[in-house]
Design a protein around this motif. Structure first.
Motif, PDB file in Angstrom:
ATOM      1  N   UNK A 139      12.466  -6.734  -2.257  1.00  0.00           N
ATOM      2  CA  UNK A 139      13.893  -6.841  -1.686  1.00  0.00           C
ATOM      3  C   UNK A 139      13.841  -7.619  -0.932  1.00  0.00           C
ATOM      4  N   UNK A 140      12.772  -8.407  -0.051  1.00  0.00           N
ATOM      5  CA  UNK A 140      12.884 -10.015   0.691  1.00  0.00           C
ATOM      6  C   UNK A 140      12.408 -11.276  -0.220  1.00  0.00           C
ATOM      7  N   UNK A 141      11.489 -10.322  -1.510  1.00  0.00           N
ATOM      8  CA  UNK A 141      11.438 -11.698  -2.360  1.00  0.00           C
ATOM      9  C   UNK A 141      12.364 -11.408  -3.399  1.00  0.00           C
ATOM     10  N   UNK A 142      13.828 -11.051  -3.001  1.00  0.00           N
ATOM     11  CA  UNK A 142      14.444 -10.915  -4.422  1.00  0.00           C
ATOM     12  C   UNK A 142      14.559 -10.693  -5.340  1.00  0.00           C
TER      13      UNK A 142
ATOM     14  N   UNK B 213       1.200  -1.305  -0.083  1.00  0.00           N
ATOM     15  CA  UNK B 213       0.108  -0.170   0.141  1.00  0.00           C
ATOM     16  C   UNK B 213       0.874   1.008   0.274  1.00  0.00           C
ATOM     17  N   UNK B 214       1.787   1.292   0.308  1.00  0.00           N
ATOM     18  CA  UNK B 214       2.371   2.343   0.414  1.00  0.00           C
ATOM     19  C   UNK B 214       4.549   1.611  -0.024  1.00  0.00           C
ATOM     20  N   UNK B 215       5.409   2.535  -0.820  1.00  0.00           N
ATOM     21  CA  UNK B 215       6.289   2.740  -2.060  1.00  0.00           C
ATOM     22  C   UNK B 215       7.272   2.025  -1.153  1.00  0.00           C
ATOM     23  N   UNK B 216       7.169   2.331   0.171  1.00  0.00           N
ATOM     24  CA  UNK B 216       8.699   2.018   1.343  1.00  0.00           C
ATOM     25  C   UNK B 216       8.689   0.536   1.594  1.00  0.00           C
ATOM     26  N   UNK B 217       7.005   0.373   1.742  1.00  0.00           N
ATOM     27  CA  UNK B 217       6.730  -1.145   2.800  1.00  0.00           C
ATOM     28  C   UNK B 217       7.094  -1.918   1.254  1.00  0.00           C
ATOM     29  N   UNK B 218       6.283  -1.377   0.340  1.00  0.00           N
ATOM     30  CA  UNK B 218       7.087  -2.585  -1.300  1.00  0.00           C
ATOM     31  C   UNK B 218       7.953  -2.869  -1.357  1.00  0.00           C
ATOM     32  N   UNK B 219       8.745  -1.825  -1.472  1.00  0.00           N
ATOM     33  CA  UNK B 219      10.089  -1.948  -1.937  1.00  0.00           C
ATOM     34  C   UNK B 219      10.946  -2.767  -0.716  1.00  0.00           C
ATOM     35  N   UNK B 220      10.283  -2.562   0.613  1.00  0.00           N
ATOM     36  CA  UNK B 220      11.310  -4.016   1.108  1.00  0.00           C
ATOM     37  C   UNK B 220      10.794  -5.126   1.012  1.00  0.00           C
ATOM     38  N   UNK B 221       8.971  -5.145   0.610  1.00  0.00           N
ATOM     39  CA  UNK B 221       8.685  -6.843   0.061  1.00  0.00           C
ATOM     40  C   UNK B 221       9.020  -7.196  -0.833  1.00  0.00           C
TER      41      UNK B 221
END
Length: 228
Positions: free
Chosen positions: A124-127, A114-122
């Motif tokens: 990264x964690x997914x590779x 829902x927000x760019x920061x959390x989406x980007x972190x998600x």
């Protein structure tokens, strides 16, 4: 298959949903504000319920009124269209709580993207490769200057919660970065919205891949679009 769908939207997107539902022999419920009483989506739906005054917060963004409309019309599901409450995790959760199917992502999926920061972190964690930039939101000017120096100018400042590219600013040097952050203009544009910083890719080609997934794990790739 649903028997009746309430459309929590208006205008062209509501008409598209109504047309598709008619082709699938599904009844539709339109919701509308007092200003949209004579709108086409109200006229073409099988049923229509007024949910409030013209300001969106009193109608199309008012979750209790939309849920009430679904209940009194015995709608099986709610289609949010796009915009308004389509990316609101609370709305998705409330629909589930009341036994109404939300045609869209689960609350958890919306929170992750829902927000760019959390989406980007998600991602990264997914590779998934991401553009170099801040790990999280920009908290102060000193941190922003340090990140920009590390990744190199130009950089782009982006409000974390604003969609459609609104409020984004490309910064070409340190002096301009200081000016943008210290002026508060970014926060004014985005409604006191947190900002993140990323490297700016010049002359890049954007590739959009639209994927439609259902609750059974079936995936359909709708198409690929390129933007220069």
């Amino acid at each position: 298959m649903f028997k009746k769908i309430l459309i929590a939207n208006r205008g062209e997107i509501a008409l598209r949903i109504i047309r598709t539902c008619k082709e699938m022999d599904i009844r539709t419920v339109a919701v509308y504000s007092t200003a949209d009483r004579e709108s086409l989506h109200v006229r073409f739906a099988d049923e229509a319920v007024c949910i409030g005054d013209a300001p969106s917060k009193n109608s199309y963004l008012n979750i209790p009124r939309i849920i009430s409309a679904a209940e009194i019309t015995n709608a099986d599901a709610i289609h949010p269209g796009y915009g308004f409450l389509s990316e609101n995790a609370e709305f998705s959760a409330v629909c589930s709580e009341y036994g109404i199917k939300f045609i869209g992502p689960t609350p958890e999926m919306i929170r992750l993207m829902g927000d760019k920061s959390t989406a980007k972190d998600t991602m990264k964690k997914a590779g998934v490769p991401t553009i170099p930039g801040s790990d999280g939101l920009l908290t102060d000017l000193k941190t922003g200057l340090k990140i920009a120096k590390q990744i190199g100018y130009p950089v782009i400042l982006r409000p974390s919660y604003v969609l459609g590219g609104r409020g984004m600013v490309v910064v070409s040097d340190e002096a301009e970065l200081k000016k943008q952050v210290e002026s508060g203009e970014l926060f004014r544009i985005s409604g006191d919205n947190p900002v993140l910083i990323d490297g700016f890719l010049q002359h890049a080609i954007e590739v959009d891949v639209d994927a439609i997934c259902d609750a059974d794990g079936d995936v359909f790739i709708a198409g690929i679009m390129e933007h220069i």
